[in-house]
Design a protein around this motif. Structure first.
Motif, mmCIF file in Angstrom:
data_model
loop_
_atom_site.group_PDB
_atom_site.id
_atom_site.type_symbol
_atom_site.label_atom_id
_atom_site.label_comp_id
_atom_site.label_asym_id
_atom_site.label_seq_id
_atom_site.Cartn_x
_atom_site.Cartn_y
_atom_site.Cartn_z
ATOM 1 N N ARG A 75 18.878 17.333 -6.169
ATOM 2 C CA ARG A 75 19.641 18.024 -5.125
ATOM 3 C C ARG A 75 19.122 19.449 -4.928
ATOM 4 O O ARG A 75 19.019 19.930 -3.804
ATOM 5 C CB ARG A 75 21.137 18.055 -5.460
ATOM 6 C CG ARG A 75 21.767 16.702 -5.519
ATOM 7 C CD ARG A 75 21.747 16.018 -4.186
ATOM 8 N NE ARG A 75 22.326 14.688 -4.300
ATOM 9 C CZ ARG A 75 22.214 13.759 -3.387
ATOM 10 N NH1 ARG A 75 21.532 13.991 -2.292
ATOM 11 N NH2 ARG A 75 22.756 12.587 -3.563
ATOM 12 N N HIS A 76 18.787 20.106 -6.009
ATOM 13 C CA HIS A 76 18.241 21.463 -5.912
ATOM 14 C C HIS A 76 16.900 21.453 -5.179
ATOM 15 O O HIS A 76 16.631 22.312 -4.329
ATOM 16 C CB HIS A 76 18.082 22.068 -7.305
ATOM 17 C CG HIS A 76 17.491 23.440 -7.296
ATOM 18 N ND1 HIS A 76 18.195 24.535 -6.885
ATOM 19 C CD2 HIS A 76 16.250 23.876 -7.619
ATOM 20 C CE1 HIS A 76 17.415 25.601 -6.960
ATOM 21 N NE2 HIS A 76 16.235 25.221 -7.406
ATOM 22 N N GLN A 120 17.496 20.917 -1.470
ATOM 23 C CA GLN A 120 18.017 22.137 -0.852
ATOM 24 C C GLN A 120 16.900 23.153 -0.643
ATOM 25 O O GLN A 120 16.825 23.792 0.404
ATOM 26 C CB GLN A 120 19.132 22.738 -1.715
ATOM 27 C CG GLN A 120 19.781 23.954 -1.109
ATOM 28 C CD GLN A 120 20.528 23.633 0.166
ATOM 29 O OE1 GLN A 120 21.111 22.566 0.295
ATOM 30 N NE2 GLN A 120 20.512 24.542 1.106
ATOM 31 N N ARG A 175 14.824 22.053 2.316
ATOM 32 C CA ARG A 175 15.496 22.345 3.596
ATOM 33 C C ARG A 175 15.427 23.830 3.925
ATOM 34 O O ARG A 175 15.202 24.217 5.065
ATOM 35 C CB ARG A 175 16.946 21.885 3.543
ATOM 36 C CG ARG A 175 17.113 20.399 3.750
ATOM 37 C CD ARG A 175 18.570 20.042 3.970
ATOM 38 N NE ARG A 175 19.409 20.325 2.813
ATOM 39 C CZ ARG A 175 19.662 19.464 1.834
ATOM 40 N NH1 ARG A 175 19.143 18.259 1.876
ATOM 41 N NH2 ARG A 175 20.439 19.789 0.837
ATOM 42 N N ASN A 176 15.604 24.680 2.911
ATOM 43 C CA ASN A 176 15.527 26.125 3.144
ATOM 44 C C ASN A 176 14.124 26.550 3.546
ATOM 45 O O ASN A 176 13.953 27.415 4.392
ATOM 46 C CB ASN A 176 15.981 26.892 1.906
ATOM 47 C CG ASN A 176 17.466 26.758 1.664
ATOM 48 O OD1 ASN A 176 18.223 26.406 2.561
ATOM 49 N ND2 ASN A 176 17.891 27.010 0.444
#
Length: 106
Positions: A59-60, A63, A66-67
Motif C-alpha cells: 500500500r505504501h 501511494q 500515485r504521488n
C-alpha cells in the motif's frame, strides 16, 4: 485468449487475498500431516504477521507511485542540488580535464 482487465483491478489486494488464503490453508495442511495444533497456530501467526507487513509495504508503494505520477514533468527535470562535492552540469566528468583538441593518447 486474453482476459479483459477490470478498470478497478487491485494487484496488491489480489496478493493480500492469496496470502490470507494461504494463512488459512497452511495450518490445515500442517495438522493433516501430523504437526501439533500449537505448531500450526504459531505458523499461522507468523504467516499473518508477514502478510500484514507485506500489505503495508504494498500500500505504501502504491501511494508513492500515485504521488510520483502527480508531479508535473517539468518539476522532475529541474536540477537538484546533489551535495557539497557533486559535479553537475555539462562536461564535468571526473578524471577528464580535456578542453578540446587532441588528447595526449591520439
Amino acid at each position: 485468449m486474453q482476459v479483459a482487465r477490470r478498470p478497478h483491478e487491485d494487484p496488491a489486494g489480489d496478493v493480500v487475498r492469496w496470502a490470507a488464503f494461504s494463512c488459512l490453508l497452511v495450518p490445515v495442511v500442517l495438522v493433516v500431516y501430523g504437526t501439533s495444533f500449537g505448531g500450526a497456530a504459531v505458523a499461522t501467526l507468523g504467516l499473518a504477521a508477514v502478510t500484514a507487513a507485506c500489505r503495508v509495504l504494498l500500500r505504501h508503494s502504491e501511494q508513492a507511485e500515485r504521488n510520483a505520477a502527480r508531479v508535473p514533468s517539468e518539476d522532475r527535470l529541474t536540477p537538484v542540488h546533489r551535495g557539497r562535492h557533486s559535479r553537475a552540469g555539462t562536461g564535468s566528468q571526473r578524471g577528464c580535464q580535456v578542453s578540446g583538441g587532441m588528447s595526449p593518447h591520439d
